[in-house]
Design an enzyme around this catalytic site. Structure first.
Site: not given
Length: 322
Positions: A187, A266, A300
């Site tokens: 991320s 995600d 995620h």
């Protein structure tokens, strides 16, 4: 007291595994003290796992102006040889603890004989107003950039911390092959890994990312962070120097093999925070090797990272073992 790396070299001259094992037993019970750079490390924790040692250290960072923690996994091979290293940069709200506790990476690092270094995600305790007011700015959200705008520019220099200060500490204190290092992240940390590699041609043998913020100048998270850390809007040309998609367009260095995994479920992908296709297109236009894998049904979370972490370590070891 000499550094950990210096101590290990001393024992290697005796060429006995027993001495090396005794060294690490002693090292686990003591604090790494002063060396030639005057950097002091304090051992916070030490746990045996998959034949190696998962350690956490703290030190005073001169770059960030505060005390910082980092995790380091030392595989069992360090009893006999120095090993390559992979840096892992974590995402928003994380500390050094998330990856080392949730990703399950130590098993594979042990098998492949590679150290893993996991820094924190921002300075802490800088006493900047609203530093802890949101999850996407300030504490836990350093974005691995060197801020240029007040009040952030004094302390928020995570890019220099990762690429200069921390790497120097690791190379000096531990049995690491300093010319064999790679970098990966998740991320915000995927963004960090990408820009560290793209801005420093040849420094890292390879780079990979899980669900990276690939084009921050075009997404809400990035616009908020960059407007605070650098000022103005996305029209500020300085922003481009910290955006992986923009950096890929002008990369001019040794071959750099990039692997990206992205979960199809995600939520941040669906919200337009990650924009991996923009990076893929930029890499294609620049002739930069990049594999983008969309993983069906994954999100995620660290469940996603744990599923594919071995693939990423294998990806890096192709370049680190030679």
């Amino acid at each position: 007291m000499p550094s950990a790396k210096g101590q290990l070299c001393k024992y290697r001259k005796k060429k006995t595994a027993a001495n090396l094992k005794n060294f690490w037993k002693q090292e686990a019970a003591t604090t790494v003290q002063q060396s030639s750079s005057m950097t002091e490390l304090t051992e916070v924790s030490n746990n045996k796992i998959f034949g190696g040692w998962q350690k956490v250290y703290s030190h005073n960072s001169s770059v960030l102006g505060c005390k910082m923690n980092f995790g380091i996994y030392l595989p069992p091979q360090v009893e006999e040889v120095s090993v390559p290293v992979i840096y892992f940069l974590s995402g928003l709200t994380c500390t050094e603890a998330n990856f080392i506790q949730k990703a399950g990476a130590q098993k594979y690092a042990s098998e492949y004989g590679v150290a893993l270094v996991v820094p924190d995600t921002s300075p802490r305790g800088s006493n900047i107003p609203d530093e802890s007011g949101s999850s996407d700015l300030g504490i836990g959200a350093g974005f691995y950039v060197d801020a240029t705008k007040e009040p952030w520019k004094k302390n928020y220099k995570m890019y220099s911390y990762i690429t200069k200060e921390l790497s120097s500490v690791i190379n000096e204190k531990f049995p690491i092959l300093s010319d064999k290092q790679s970098i990966m992240g998740h991320s915000m940390g995927g963004h960090g890994a990408l820009i560290c590699a793209l801005k420093n041609p040849g420094m890292y043998k390879s780079v990979s990312a899980f669900a990276p913020i690939s084009n921050p100048i075009q997404c809400p998270w990035g616009k908020k962070a960059f407007s605070n850390y650098f000022g103005e809007t996305e029209n500020n040309v300085l922003w481009n120097d910290w955006d992986a998609t923009e950096l890929a367009k002008k990369y001019n260095g040794p071959p750099l093999d990039i692997l990206i995994d992205q979960g199809k479920e995600d939520n941040f992908l669906k919200q337009g925070q990650l924009l991996p296709e923009n990076l893929l297109n930029a890499a294609k236009d620049a002739g930069l090797p990049l594999v983008l894998r969309f993983q069906e049904a994954y999100d995620h979370s660290y469940y996603f990272i744990a599923t594919f972490i071995e693939d990423h370590i294998k990806h890096h070891m192709k370049y680190l073992k030679n």
